[in-house]
Design a protein around this motif. Sequence first.
Motif, PDB file in Angstrom:
ATOM      1  N   GLN A  76      23.145  30.684  -3.762  1.00 31.55           N
ATOM      2  CA  GLN A  76      22.937  31.457  -2.540  1.00 31.55           C
ATOM      3  C   GLN A  76      21.610  31.055  -1.894  1.00 31.55           C
ATOM      4  O   GLN A  76      20.673  30.662  -2.587  1.00 31.55           O
ATOM      5  N   GLY A 107      24.670  30.051   5.147  1.00 34.90           N
ATOM      6  CA  GLY A 107      25.128  31.421   4.888  1.00 34.90           C
ATOM      7  C   GLY A 107      26.567  31.648   5.289  1.00 34.90           C
ATOM      8  O   GLY A 107      27.139  32.681   4.944  1.00 34.90           O
ATOM      9  N   THR A 318      17.066  28.442   7.362  1.00 31.52           N
ATOM     10  CA  THR A 318      17.088  28.617   5.903  1.00 31.52           C
ATOM     11  C   THR A 318      16.222  27.561   5.227  1.00 31.52           C
ATOM     12  O   THR A 318      15.561  27.823   4.233  1.00 31.52           O
TER      13      THR A 318
END
Lengths: 496, 224
Positions: A76, A107, A318
């Motif tokens: 993740q 994501g 990210t």
Amino acid sequence: MSLWKIAWRSITQRGLSSTLTGLSMALGVALVIVVLVVYGVLNDYFLQGAQGFHLIVGAKGSKQQLVFNTIYHLDQPIENIPYAYYKEFVDGQFASATRVAVPFCLGDSYLAGGQAFRVVGTTPALFDQIEYGRHSDGTPKLYAFEPGGRNFESGHFFEAVIGSVVARESGLQVGDTFQPSHGIVEPGEEAHAHDEFTIVGILQPTGTPNDRALFVNIEGFYLLEDHAKPAPAEETNADDHDHAETQQSAAEDDRQGAHVAQQASADAHAGAPDDAPHANGHGDAKEQAHEHHDHDSAADHDHDHAVQPLPEELREVTAVLVLLVNDLFSESVFTEVNEGNVAQAVFPAREIAKFFATFLGPVRIILLALTVLIIIVAGIGILVSIYNSMSERRREIAIMRALGASRHAVMLVILLESILLALAGGLAGCFVGHGILGLISPSIVARTGVSIGFLHYDLQEALLIPALIVLAAVVGFLPALSAYRTDVADSLKPVG
Amino acid sequence: MLLIDGLRKAYYEPDGSRLPILDIPRFVLSAGEHAVIRGRSGCGKTTLLHAIAGLVRVDQGQIVVDGTDVTRLSEAARDRLRARRIGYVFQTFNLLGAFTALENVLLGMTFTGQKRDVDRARSLLARLGLADRLQHRPSALSVGEQQRVAVARSLVNRPGLLLADEPTANIDPAHQQQVVDLIRKSCEDEHVTLLLVTHSSEVAEQFDRVEEFEQFNQVPVTAP
């Protein structure tokens, strides 16, 4: 007649015993080959994925999680970092040391063929300016597209390219559209589908994790529902970015923030029809733009210019893949980023090497030790097989001695027999091992994109041959010594 | 061709006691000569042949084969001499079951350290009537054919001396004559000196020179 032939005839004369002994050797060798090749493929796969750039910059947390999530599309995402920090590599603090900085927004996912593939929001620079490895002659491996395809363009917000495995598993082709699911959705889970992206290119196979991902224009990614961060007024100063707090804030205000972003876009599309409201009832400029897009040719995205991009203050990334101007900057940028409070920088190759050394290396050693044990047991089988045959072969040996064979010659015949048996078993093991690789090839290709097959080999396999010869010589020594010591006169006595 | 002088050989029993087996003051065999040594089973005939072939060491004396004293040679040199200069026909033929008739003969050439002459092996087998049996394994050959292969193997290296150890012992009387004739004829054709040992008077009587083992071996006769 050569001593080799004499030894081989002796093996074939004891067909069943030799076959069983050879099979046990074949099994051991096959397992060694499978372990070596699969580990080698994993190693290449992971190292290949870490090629083409110096650093990954992302939220502070687990270094390996950052690497795995960003370039291997596993695990993740840790958290996001401010878009402003990415800009430091484009036109800010780190710009002079940076050749290319590629933002990654992660994501989302896409389900196809019973598998969940990751969706990456990024810029065209990923495929235009980053190489994914080097050929053996040192030339760079550059991303290429299947015929009829191309890279997505910055100005076309809802364009995408997909990896070769995704294309194969999903059946998606250039011109098709797909809807990413919000979050990392596992097969069987309920998924909220985002707006559509149009595929403009399919990557040629690279043997990297990117074969298993879908890449969408980061501008379109930002415009998807729930992809904008909370409004700036509700955030703390970016320089003192507190990730935990931001995370909580993002969770609480996600819908509101998204609404702000969407409203900003909607304002720019006041005249556009809104005939497909979201399930949450929010008016959505992206949807308007996308509905508009649906009405047009799938390949034509000129109208994206009419869509307002998400304001930078509402953006996060990210991770950032950073290709520096040269290697000399890598340590200084690495140190500077990590000394700050906003993000961490990692050397992906270093992290992968650590991961292999910490986890996969020992597993490989254990597996190899077990398989080598099997080979040694098979070697002992050869010893037992030949040694047990010595009592009935003492007469043969004595006959050869009577015909003029020296003690060393009969000893050599036994050693050659042991070596031939081991090599024949080893050769069979090579075929079996590579046959297994050929059989599991489709599964590995489907899961990793790495092409592996019957002919895939590991250079260390070459060590098996001398190793088998040494083993055979060692285990053959005892029966060979017995042959050496054979009492000719005694063994030639008539039987019965 | 063969000179034995002052040869002594003894075995040692498990209790350490010495058991003399050979004590031959002198024995001479001229080149091309065919001779038989007759003696009862277990009297030491085979040991004598083994000593001549260099398969066992003797305690004392000389064994000169074609001008070379076998007793003074190292084991490796004895092996070479045996491979090149001495042919050996065994009582039980001793063909190797994994090899064809031709390969059994070629096996005789393997340890000479010289180039193999496959044509020589083929022609020898053909001369012995086995031209159509070259690729047969011993198990597919008759007893007579096996013996012929054994003879071919012993002569293939053109030895100077052929040692035949009870070559008719395992053959029915009807075929014994054929085997003796075969060996003698082959030795004549190849100009090979022949020393044959046997316990059979019928076989011995066919030779001009017959030596009684107990007469020239000075070891006291003991009960078998």
